[in-house]
Design an enzyme around this catalytic site. Structure first.
Site, mmCIF file in Angstrom:
data_model
loop_
_atom_site.group_PDB
_atom_site.id
_atom_site.type_symbol
_atom_site.label_atom_id
_atom_site.label_comp_id
_atom_site.label_asym_id
_atom_site.label_seq_id
_atom_site.Cartn_x
_atom_site.Cartn_y
_atom_site.Cartn_z
ATOM 1 N N GLU A 160 -5.725 -10.894 -1.116
ATOM 2 C CA GLU A 160 -6.372 -10.826 0.207
ATOM 3 C C GLU A 160 -8.080 -10.749 -0.301
ATOM 4 O O GLU A 160 -8.959 -9.954 0.391
ATOM 5 C CB GLU A 160 -6.160 -9.319 0.767
ATOM 6 C CG GLU A 160 -4.555 -9.448 0.966
ATOM 7 C CD GLU A 160 -4.246 -8.208 2.026
ATOM 8 O OE1 GLU A 160 -4.939 -7.505 2.621
ATOM 9 O OE2 GLU A 160 -3.008 -7.773 2.094
ATOM 10 N N GLU B 160 0.827 -1.334 -0.140
ATOM 11 C CA GLU B 160 0.047 -0.163 0.051
ATOM 12 C C GLU B 160 0.896 1.496 -0.044
ATOM 13 O O GLU B 160 0.610 2.067 0.995
ATOM 14 C CB GLU B 160 -0.841 -0.195 1.102
ATOM 15 C CG GLU B 160 -1.955 -1.270 1.158
ATOM 16 C CD GLU B 160 -3.017 -1.042 2.289
ATOM 17 O OE1 GLU B 160 -2.793 0.024 3.084
ATOM 18 O OE2 GLU B 160 -3.721 -2.076 2.453
HETATM 19 C C1 XIL Z 1 -5.790 -6.747 8.916
HETATM 20 C C2 XIL Z 1 -6.221 -7.916 9.700
HETATM 21 O O1 XIL Z 1 -7.081 -8.881 8.847
HETATM 22 C C3 XIL Z 1 -6.728 -7.504 10.790
HETATM 23 O O2 XIL Z 1 -6.882 -8.598 11.813
HETATM 24 C C4 XIL Z 1 -5.924 -6.371 11.531
HETATM 25 O O3 XIL Z 1 -6.564 -5.999 12.571
HETATM 26 C C5 XIL Z 1 -5.931 -5.171 10.543
HETATM 27 O O4 XIL Z 1 -5.074 -5.791 9.361
HETATM 28 N N1 XIL Z 1 -4.944 -4.656 3.928
HETATM 29 C C6 XIL Z 1 -3.892 -5.492 4.320
HETATM 30 C C7 XIL Z 1 -3.865 -6.619 5.719
HETATM 31 O O5 XIL Z 1 -2.702 -5.725 3.866
HETATM 32 O O6 XIL Z 1 -2.804 -6.606 6.592
HETATM 33 C C8 XIL Z 1 -5.173 -6.007 6.495
HETATM 34 O O7 XIL Z 1 -5.212 -7.262 7.537
HETATM 35 C C9 XIL Z 1 -6.217 -5.770 5.750
HETATM 36 C C10 XIL Z 1 -6.033 -4.684 4.820
#
Ligand code: XIL
Length: 375
Positions: A284, A169
């Site tokens: 994701e 990001e």
């Molecule tokens: C999220 C996790 O799922 C949560 O448990 C945590 O509290 C916050 O982060 N993008 C990403 C991930 O790259 O690392 C994030 O994961 C979701 C958004």
């Protein structure tokens, strides 16, 4: 091709996970979208993906896997790849400067290895979930702090990782600063932090695919278009400068509701990425429900249509090598707090629901793998 073994479920496992998926076929219905067949119901997502030379897996936590046996069984059966959801993030893995805690990450690596799963690292450089001590990093020591962090972690897992999210990001948002997000790394090191991170990771372990991971790219809206354009420029620069990047990770936090998705524009975008010689990982995947549907069959159908049309487009590109869902079951998903439903019903963003029963997302993933061309 892969040497993935077919999973032959025991009767109990079959009833628990897979027969439910077959039973759920009644609800389906996007035109031209094949039903989740009885034949597919006998196979797991990992086997359906592996049949096409793809990896399927999920992110999850040590906490869930170590305390919930039914869930751990499901992850072991369905997933050919595992990602620590939080355990390797900066604030957990280096909670005090220079002091590393690899115990939860190692536990997950061991889980992956004992289930013949690949292991994927998330994440080395990201401006979120940083430890409190990071606020004392200065322009003078920022490069050392970042390269030490990367070197220690990547060396610890040397030879064990299928891929590593090196930078996550880094892009800015339309109307909010420039093409790069105004984060601590940009402030302290400058735009070269991205290239430095990749070179440092490659020096510590030549094996894993090194990934640039990004979010909010998927839809046919000006905000996402702005970010796709900037991303292509960034990737072109990295590849042109011989930075050791192997893949783009596209988070793919999708949503239902009235949001336009253009299969044509998206496949053009993916082609431009793969034409640079990069692999692509759907890193994701999950779905926030923003549509008007309220009954479970209607909701599952909306999720299924979104995931189905997305994966149809994506899997046609043979540079896509893996699909990762951000969780496997709604019992453990960040969507419950990040994007809860307005009506308070339990969310259904993933292949299984809060009771570990199959959802529309499972049907979409299974059908998409069945239809995908082989790699
Ligand atoms: C999220 C996790 O799922 C949560 O448990 C945590 O509290 C916050 O982060 N993008 C990403 C991930 O790259 O690392 C994030 O994961 C979701 C958004």
């Amino acid at each position: 091709m892969t040497n993935e073994k077919r999973f032959t479920p025991s009767r109990r496992q079959f009833l628990q996970g897979v027969a439910g998926a077959a039973a759920a076929t009644v609800v389906i219905g996007r035109a031209g979208f094949p039903e989740f067949s009885a034949q597919a119901a006998g196979e797991t997502l990992r086997a359906l993906a592996a049949d096409k030379g793809l990896l399927y897996g999920c992110a999850t936590s040590k906490q869930a896997l170590s305390t919930d046996q039914a869930y751990a069984n499901l992850v072991g059966q369905q997933c050919g790849l595992l990602v620590p959801e939080n355990e390797l993030k900066w604030k957990y893995v280096e909670p005090q400067q220079g002091q590393f805690n690899f115990e939860p990450g190692d536990w997950l690596l061991n889980f992956a290895q004992s289930h013949q799963m690949a292991f994927r690292g998330h994440v080395l450089v990201w401006s979120e979930q940083l430890p409190a001590w990071f606020s004392s990093v200065t322009q003078q020591n920022a490069k050392d702090v970042m390269t030490n962090h990367i070197t220690k972690i990547v060396s610890h897992y040397r030879g064990k990782m299928q891929s590593w999210d090196v930078v996550n990001e880094a892009l800015g948002y339309r109307g909010n600063g420039g093409p790069l997000k105004d984060n601590p790394f940009l402030k302290l090191i400058g735009p070269d932090y991205i290239e430095l991170a990749f070179h440092t990771a490659a020096a510590a372990d030549p094996k894993p695919l090194l990934v640039y991971n990004e979010t909010h790219l998927e839809y046919d809206i000006p905000d996402d278009q702005y970010r796709r354009d900037n991303l292509l420029k960034l990737l072109k620069q990295l590849v042109g400068n011989k930075v050791p990047i192997g893949a783009l990770g596209i988070q793919s936090h999708l949503r239902t509701g009235n949001v336009p998705f253009s299969q044509q524009k998206y496949s053009d975008f993916l082609n431009r990425v793969s034409d640079m010689g990069l692999k692509i990982i759907i890193s994701e995947l999950d779905v926030s429900e923003k549509g008007p549907e309220s009954s479970i069959p209607d909701r599952d159908n909306a999720v299924k249509n979104m995931v189905g049309s997305y994966l149809d487009t994506v899997l046609k590109n043979k540079s896509v090598i893996a699909v990762v869902t951000w969780g496997l079951a709604a019992k453990y998903t960040w969507i419950s707090s990040y994007a809860p439903r307005a009506d308070g019903q339990a969310v259904r963003p993933l292949p299984y629901d809060k009771d570990l029963q199959p959802t529309g997302a499972l049907q979409a993933l299974a059908a998409a793998f069945q239809q995908a061309p082989s790699r």
